[in-house]
Design a protein around this motif. Structure first.
Motif, PDB file in Angstrom:
ATOM      1  N   GLN A 193      -2.837 -44.939  39.293  1.00  0.00           N
ATOM      2  CA  GLN A 193      -3.134 -44.946  40.723  1.00  0.00           C
ATOM      3  C   GLN A 193      -4.559 -44.480  41.011  1.00  0.00           C
ATOM      4  O   GLN A 193      -5.243 -45.040  41.868  1.00  0.00           O
ATOM      5  CB  GLN A 193      -2.120 -44.089  41.482  1.00  0.00           C
ATOM      6  N   ILE A 194      -5.023 -43.453  40.312  1.00  0.00           N
ATOM      7  CA  ILE A 194      -6.379 -42.949  40.545  1.00  0.00           C
ATOM      8  C   ILE A 194      -7.416 -44.027  40.239  1.00  0.00           C
ATOM      9  O   ILE A 194      -8.334 -44.272  41.030  1.00  0.00           O
ATOM     10  CB  ILE A 194      -6.647 -41.687  39.693  1.00  0.00           C
ATOM     11  N   HIS A 195      -7.272 -44.682  39.115  1.00  0.00           N
ATOM     12  CA  HIS A 195      -8.220 -45.723  38.741  1.00  0.00           C
ATOM     13  C   HIS A 195      -8.115 -46.931  39.668  1.00  0.00           C
ATOM     14  O   HIS A 195      -9.134 -47.565  39.980  1.00  0.00           O
ATOM     15  CB  HIS A 195      -7.992 -46.143  37.291  1.00  0.00           C
ATOM     16  N   THR A 196      -6.909 -47.242  40.123  1.00  0.00           N
ATOM     17  CA  THR A 196      -6.748 -48.373  41.040  1.00  0.00           C
ATOM     18  C   THR A 196      -7.386 -48.074  42.385  1.00  0.00           C
ATOM     19  O   THR A 196      -8.026 -48.940  42.989  1.00  0.00           O
ATOM     20  CB  THR A 196      -5.261 -48.713  41.222  1.00  0.00           C
ATOM     21  N   PHE A 197      -7.224 -46.831  42.864  1.00  0.00           N
ATOM     22  CA  PHE A 197      -7.877 -46.455  44.126  1.00  0.00           C
ATOM     23  C   PHE A 197      -9.404 -46.487  43.986  1.00  0.00           C
ATOM     24  O   PHE A 197     -10.109 -46.820  44.944  1.00  0.00           O
ATOM     25  CB  PHE A 197      -7.409 -45.073  44.579  1.00  0.00           C
ATOM     26  N   LEU A 198      -9.902 -46.144  42.820  1.00  0.00           N
ATOM     27  CA  LEU A 198     -11.341 -46.245  42.570  1.00  0.00           C
ATOM     28  C   LEU A 198     -11.795 -47.700  42.701  1.00  0.00           C
ATOM     29  O   LEU A 198     -12.822 -47.989  43.333  1.00  0.00           O
ATOM     30  CB  LEU A 198     -11.673 -45.714  41.174  1.00  0.00           C
ATOM     31  N   ASN A 199     -11.022 -48.607  42.127  1.00  0.00           N
ATOM     32  CA  ASN A 199     -11.345 -50.030  42.222  1.00  0.00           C
ATOM     33  C   ASN A 199     -11.252 -50.535  43.655  1.00  0.00           C
ATOM     34  O   ASN A 199     -12.080 -51.339  44.092  1.00  0.00           O
ATOM     35  CB  ASN A 199     -10.402 -50.835  41.323  1.00  0.00           C
ATOM     36  N   ILE A 200     -10.252 -50.070  44.376  1.00  0.00           N
ATOM     37  CA  ILE A 200     -10.111 -50.465  45.778  1.00  0.00           C
ATOM     38  C   ILE A 200     -11.318 -49.990  46.578  1.00  0.00           C
ATOM     39  O   ILE A 200     -11.864 -50.719  47.414  1.00  0.00           O
ATOM     40  CB  ILE A 200      -8.810 -49.896  46.378  1.00  0.00           C
ATOM     41  N   GLY A 201     -11.747 -48.755  46.304  1.00  0.00           N
ATOM     42  CA  GLY A 201     -12.914 -48.212  47.010  1.00  0.00           C
ATOM     43  C   GLY A 201     -14.165 -49.029  46.765  1.00  0.00           C
ATOM     44  O   GLY A 201     -14.931 -49.317  47.704  1.00  0.00           O
ATOM     45  N   SER A 202     -14.386 -49.430  45.517  1.00  0.00           N
ATOM     46  CA  SER A 202     -15.571 -50.239  45.207  1.00  0.00           C
ATOM     47  C   SER A 202     -15.477 -51.607  45.872  1.00  0.00           C
ATOM     48  O   SER A 202     -16.483 -52.152  46.350  1.00  0.00           O
ATOM     49  CB  SER A 202     -15.732 -50.392  43.692  1.00  0.00           C
ATOM     50  N   ASN A 203     -14.267 -52.157  45.942  1.00  0.00           N
ATOM     51  CA  ASN A 203     -14.092 -53.449  46.613  1.00  0.00           C
ATOM     52  C   ASN A 203     -14.367 -53.343  48.107  1.00  0.00           C
ATOM     53  O   ASN A 203     -14.954 -54.252  48.705  1.00  0.00           O
ATOM     54  CB  ASN A 203     -12.673 -53.981  46.381  1.00  0.00           C
ATOM     55  N   LEU A 204     -13.935 -52.233  48.708  1.00  0.00           N
ATOM     56  CA  LEU A 204     -14.196 -52.038  50.141  1.00  0.00           C
ATOM     57  C   LEU A 204     -15.690 -51.964  50.419  1.00  0.00           C
ATOM     58  O   LEU A 204     -16.179 -52.517  51.427  1.00  0.00           O
ATOM     59  CB  LEU A 204     -13.495 -50.772  50.627  1.00  0.00           C
ATOM     60  N   LEU A 205     -16.427 -51.286  49.547  1.00  0.00           N
ATOM     61  CA  LEU A 205     -17.883 -51.227  49.702  1.00  0.00           C
ATOM     62  C   LEU A 205     -18.491 -52.624  49.615  1.00  0.00           C
ATOM     63  O   LEU A 205     -19.374 -52.987  50.405  1.00  0.00           O
ATOM     64  CB  LEU A 205     -18.489 -50.328  48.621  1.00  0.00           C
ATOM     65  N   LEU A 206     -18.004 -53.418  48.666  1.00  0.00           N
ATOM     66  CA  LEU A 206     -18.516 -54.771  48.497  1.00  0.00           C
ATOM     67  C   LEU A 206     -18.177 -55.638  49.700  1.00  0.00           C
ATOM     68  O   LEU A 206     -18.981 -56.477  50.129  1.00  0.00           O
ATOM     69  CB  LEU A 206     -17.942 -55.391  47.218  1.00  0.00           C
ATOM     70  N   ILE A 207     -17.000 -55.433  50.261  1.00  0.00           N
ATOM     71  CA  ILE A 207     -16.597 -56.176  51.461  1.00  0.00           C
ATOM     72  C   ILE A 207     -17.534 -55.849  52.621  1.00  0.00           C
ATOM     73  O   ILE A 207     -18.009 -56.744  53.337  1.00  0.00           O
ATOM     74  CB  ILE A 207     -15.141 -55.843  51.841  1.00  0.00           C
ATOM     75  N   ILE A 208     -17.812 -54.572  52.810  1.00  0.00           N
ATOM     76  CA  ILE A 208     -18.686 -54.143  53.905  1.00  0.00           C
ATOM     77  C   ILE A 208     -20.089 -54.718  53.738  1.00  0.00           C
ATOM     78  O   ILE A 208     -20.672 -55.258  54.685  1.00  0.00           O
ATOM     79  CB  ILE A 208     -18.739 -52.598  53.970  1.00  0.00           C
ATOM     80  N   VAL A 209     -20.641 -54.604  52.527  1.00  0.00           N
ATOM     81  CA  VAL A 209     -21.977 -55.143  52.259  1.00  0.00           C
ATOM     82  C   VAL A 209     -22.010 -56.647  52.510  1.00  0.00           C
ATOM     83  O   VAL A 209     -22.946 -57.170  53.124  1.00  0.00           O
ATOM     84  CB  VAL A 209     -22.400 -54.830  50.802  1.00  0.00           C
ATOM     85  N   SER A 210     -20.988 -57.346  52.061  1.00  0.00           N
ATOM     86  CA  SER A 210     -20.948 -58.801  52.205  1.00  0.00           C
ATOM     87  C   SER A 210     -20.879 -59.214  53.667  1.00  0.00           C
ATOM     88  O   SER A 210     -21.593 -60.129  54.093  1.00  0.00           O
ATOM     89  CB  SER A 210     -19.741 -59.374  51.447  1.00  0.00           C
ATOM     90  N   ILE A 211     -20.033 -58.533  54.435  1.00  0.00           N
ATOM     91  CA  ILE A 211     -19.903 -58.861  55.866  1.00  0.00           C
ATOM     92  C   ILE A 211     -21.217 -58.607  56.589  1.00  0.00           C
ATOM     93  O   ILE A 211     -21.657 -59.422  57.418  1.00  0.00           O
ATOM     94  CB  ILE A 211     -18.766 -58.040  56.499  1.00  0.00           C
ATOM     95  N   LEU A 212     -21.865 -57.487  56.280  1.00  0.00           N
ATOM     96  CA  LEU A 212     -23.148 -57.173  56.925  1.00  0.00           C
ATOM     97  C   LEU A 212     -24.201 -58.239  56.609  1.00  0.00           C
ATOM     98  O   LEU A 212     -24.956 -58.667  57.496  1.00  0.00           O
ATOM     99  CB  LEU A 212     -23.637 -55.797  56.474  1.00  0.00           C
ATOM    100  N   LEU A 213     -24.256 -58.679  55.357  1.00  0.00           N
ATOM    101  CA  LEU A 213     -25.224 -59.708  54.967  1.00  0.00           C
ATOM    102  C   LEU A 213     -24.887 -61.058  55.580  1.00  0.00           C
ATOM    103  O   LEU A 213     -25.786 -61.814  55.980  1.00  0.00           O
ATOM    104  CB  LEU A 213     -25.276 -59.821  53.441  1.00  0.00           C
ATOM    105  N   ILE A 214     -23.604 -61.368  55.676  1.00  0.00           N
ATOM    106  CA  ILE A 214     -23.184 -62.628  56.302  1.00  0.00           C
ATOM    107  C   ILE A 214     -23.603 -62.644  57.769  1.00  0.00           C
ATOM    108  O   ILE A 214     -24.151 -63.632  58.266  1.00  0.00           O
ATOM    109  CB  ILE A 214     -21.660 -62.822  56.160  1.00  0.00           C
ATOM    110  N   LEU A 215     -23.342 -61.547  58.475  1.00  0.00           N
ATOM    111  CA  LEU A 215     -23.683 -61.470  59.901  1.00  0.00           C
ATOM    112  C   LEU A 215     -25.197 -61.462  60.103  1.00  0.00           C
ATOM    113  O   LEU A 215     -25.717 -62.126  61.011  1.00  0.00           O
ATOM    114  CB  LEU A 215     -23.054 -60.222  60.516  1.00  0.00           C
TER     115      LEU A 215
END
Length: 260
Positions: free
Chosen positions: A40-62
């Motif tokens: 679970q700890i490692h999976t939450f780490l991966n989820i966190g990195s994905n959320l950062l990538l989602i935010i960066v991608s949305i900002l660049l798209i907009l």
């Protein structure tokens, strides 16, 4: 039109995605060195990195006005039936490749993994197809030739990203690059043809959920893959080649220019 702004945004994207992914690998390795192998700890780490990538991608798209090209808004889903092939084929393929399912599947672990799979779908589709492919189309031009070039470049970049952790040996990494690139060509073309990214996100999440289902709940140190063989690399290439052929088929059959 290719100018300094084009390269600035592209370099910013590459730096951002590499920073996020390399940081994820660094902290994952650090946790393992400290004896922390909790699923679970490692999976939450991966989820966190994905959320950062989602935010960066949305900002660049907009920021770059790519929402329509990326199929986020101002477009309607077209030719939805074309999405059935990747969903059915890749889910069945992953089911066939499952070796052994963990018999101690706790509900919380399954829920965490479902969230993780969904975060992968959003992160990879928004970044590689939503931003990178759409950005290239906008600046290289919306002719069929340039759209195909944009799909190929973003797909190859998608494939090359899979060698960051390099834990499968040469042939194992090569097969991962081929696997991701072929799927990238198919998904990239589907985005252009169907004009909506959300179905691809869901399909991507379902494929990853089924593909890694056997790892749910297992300590991370036990999921490190063995070095792949040439035979396995050839087999994976053959099994995934229908995705590349499907992408090429879509490029030829459907008009993909004038999408901006």
């Amino acid at each position: 039109m290719i100018n300094s702004k084009f390269w600035n945004q592209l370099i910013l994207f590459v730096i951002a995605i590499l920073t996020i992914l390399l940081s994820r690998e660094y902290f994952s390795d650090l946790l393992i060195e400290k004896g922390v192998d909790s699923y679970q700890i490692h999976t939450f780490l991966n989820i966190g990195s994905n959320l950062l990538l989602i935010i960066v991608s949305i900002l660049l798209i907009l920021k770059n006005g790519l929402s329509k090209i990326a199929g986020i808004k101002e477009t309607k889903l077209k030719r939805w039936y074309l999405l059935l092939f990747p969903l059915v084929y890749l889910v069945l393929l992953n089911l066939l490749l499952i070796d052994e399912i963990n018999t101690v599947l706790l509900a919380p672990n399954v829920l965490v993994f479902a969230i993780y799979a969904l975060s992968i779908g959003f992160a990879e589709e928004l970044s590689l197809r939503g931003f990178l492919q759409s950005y290239l189309i906008k600046h290289l031009g919306s002719t069929k030739k340039n759209i195909i070039l944009s799909v190929l470049i973003s797909s190859l970049f998608f494939g090359l990203l899979h060698i960051i952790n390099f834990d499968n040996g040469f042939y194992g990494e090569l097969s991962q690059i081929i696997y991701a690139t072929f799927i990238g060509v198919m998904f990239g073309t589907l985005l252009v043809v169907t004009k909506r990214i959300y179905p691809l996100i869901i399909i991507h999440a379902i494929i990853d959920f089924v593909g890694d289902f056997e790892t749910i709940g297992l300590p991370v140190k036990k999921t490190v893959s063995e070095s792949g063989s040439l035979e396995n690399a050839i087999l994976i290439t053959l099994l995934i080649s229908p995705c590349l052929l499907y992408g090429i088929f879509l490029m030829k059959k459907y008009p993909i220019q004038n999408n901006t």
